[in-house]
Design an enzyme around this catalytic site. Structure first.
Site, PDB file in Angstrom:
ATOM      1  N   SER A  64       0.825  -1.211   0.000  1.00 25.82           N
ATOM      2  CA  SER A  64       0.000   0.000   0.000  1.00 25.82           C
ATOM      3  C   SER A  64       0.860   1.262   0.000  1.00 25.82           C
ATOM      4  CB  SER A  64      -0.920   0.007   1.223  1.00 25.82           C
ATOM      5  OG  SER A  64      -1.708  -1.159   1.253  1.00 25.82           O
TER       6      SER A  64
HETATM    7  N1  SAH Z   1      -0.901  -4.069   3.566  1.00 28.42           N
HETATM    8  C1  SAH Z   1      -0.373  -4.856   2.492  1.00 28.42           C
HETATM    9  C2  SAH Z   1      -1.365  -4.839   1.352  1.00 28.42           C
HETATM   10  C3  SAH Z   1      -1.196  -5.928   0.377  1.00 28.42           C
HETATM   11  S1  SAH Z   1      -2.372  -5.912  -0.932  1.00 28.42           S
HETATM   12  C4  SAH Z   1       0.944  -4.257   2.074  1.00 28.42           C
HETATM   13  O1  SAH Z   1       1.088  -3.036   2.187  1.00 28.42           O
HETATM   14  O2  SAH Z   1       1.843  -4.966   1.625  1.00 28.42           O
HETATM   15  C5  SAH Z   1      -3.683  -6.859  -0.258  1.00 28.42           C
HETATM   16  C6  SAH Z   1      -3.385  -8.270   0.109  1.00 28.42           C
HETATM   17  O3  SAH Z   1      -4.610  -8.902   0.451  1.00 28.42           O
HETATM   18  C7  SAH Z   1      -2.783  -9.119  -1.005  1.00 28.42           C
HETATM   19  O4  SAH Z   1      -1.562  -9.644  -0.566  1.00 28.42           O
HETATM   20  C8  SAH Z   1      -3.823 -10.235  -1.241  1.00 28.42           C
HETATM   21  O5  SAH Z   1      -3.258 -11.483  -1.549  1.00 28.42           O
HETATM   22  C9  SAH Z   1      -4.520 -10.263   0.106  1.00 28.42           C
HETATM   23  N2  SAH Z   1      -5.864 -10.837   0.096  1.00 28.42           N
HETATM   24  C10 SAH Z   1      -6.837 -10.724  -0.839  1.00 28.42           C
HETATM   25  N3  SAH Z   1      -7.939 -11.401  -0.466  1.00 28.42           N
HETATM   26  C11 SAH Z   1      -7.640 -11.963   0.748  1.00 28.42           C
HETATM   27  C12 SAH Z   1      -8.368 -12.791   1.666  1.00 28.42           C
HETATM   28  N4  SAH Z   1      -9.634 -13.193   1.435  1.00 28.42           N
HETATM   29  N5  SAH Z   1      -7.758 -13.180   2.810  1.00 28.42           N
HETATM   30  C13 SAH Z   1      -6.488 -12.809   3.079  1.00 28.42           C
HETATM   31  N6  SAH Z   1      -5.748 -12.019   2.259  1.00 28.42           N
HETATM   32  C14 SAH Z   1      -6.329 -11.612   1.111  1.00 28.42           C
END
Ligand code: SAH
Length: 209
Positions: free
Chosen positions: A52
């Site tokens: 993010s």
């Molecule tokens: N805060 C993280 C954001 C990553 S993007 C960062 O800054 O690195 C969002 C993440 O949510 C992705 O890695 C994706 O794989 C995960 N995601 C999507 N659906 C999900 C679910 N149902 N349960 C757990 N993770 C999920």
């Protein structure tokens, strides 16, 4: 990054700003992406996912009004950067990530500084923290969802303590509203709108299919 992207845009909490100064975003990026670590935008972390934008990490963290003894549920661990920011502020973080390779990668990085204070599970986080589900009912002081949800997953509300807070982007696949949710003493919820945002989709049973 902190002065130009966060302070200037109104992030005020000294604890949040201190955490954002301390944790190096570059540590959570692949080598090819490290030179973009302090840019004002999300960056790819593989598997079609992104770390993010720093401002959004700070904003979501600030909105949760965290206390040092809080236990937090994080859905969508991704790179682990947001997890590290949370771990600078609270006692424990339970993270859920659906892509196993990302869970492993984040765990490895976080073990260096936060051993014993976090658990990361590979699972569908729309169903809450997966292990021994019942233990986690009314368990978490706060919940942070880092992927876009079509609605607020009911399991996340049930795992939140009464008077707990949740921050979650709610909308369609392309644009969402960041919503601050408060679970009231009687279990009802109160919602307030924070900002317009754009996240990758939350994929799962109570997410997108
Ligand atoms: N805060 C993280 C954001 C990553 S993007 C960062 O800054 O690195 C969002 C993440 O949510 C992705 O890695 C994706 O794989 C995960 N995601 C999507 N659906 C999900 C679910 N149902 N349960 C757990 N993770 C999920």
């Amino acid at each position: 990054m902190v002065d130009t992207q966060l302070v200037r845009r109104g992030i005020r909490s000294s604890n949040v700003l201190a955490a954002m100064r301390k944790v190096d975003r570059a540590d959570f990026l692949c080598d090819s992406e490290k030179r973009f670590a302090y840019n004002d935008e999300p960056q790819p972390i593989g598997f079609g996912q992104t770390i993010s934008q720093p401002f959004i990490v700070a904003l979501m963290t600030e909105m949760l009004e965290l206390n040092s003894d809080d236990i937090v549920l994080e859905v969508g661990v991704g790179s682990g950067y947001q997890t590290a920011i949370l771990l600078e502020l609270v006692s424990k973080v339970y993270g859920v990530e659906r892509i196993h390779a990302l869970s492993l990668r984040a765990t490895k990085i976080l073990l260096e500084n936060y051993k014993g204070r976090f658990h990361i599970a590979t699972a569908d986080g729309t169903l809450g923290f997966p292990l021994q589900n019942k233990i986690f009912i009314n368990f978490f002081d706060a919940c942070l969802v880092a992927a876009a949800a079509p609605q607020i997953p009911s399991a996340l509300i049930s795992q939140l303590k009464p008077e707990g807070r949740m921050i979650i982007p709610v909308g369609d696949r392309y644009s969402q509203e960041l919503v601050l949710v408060r679970k009231l003493k009687d279990g009802r919820i109160d919602k307030s709108y924070v900002d317009a945002v754009r996240f990758v989709p939350l994929v799962g049973k109570e997410g997108f299919h």
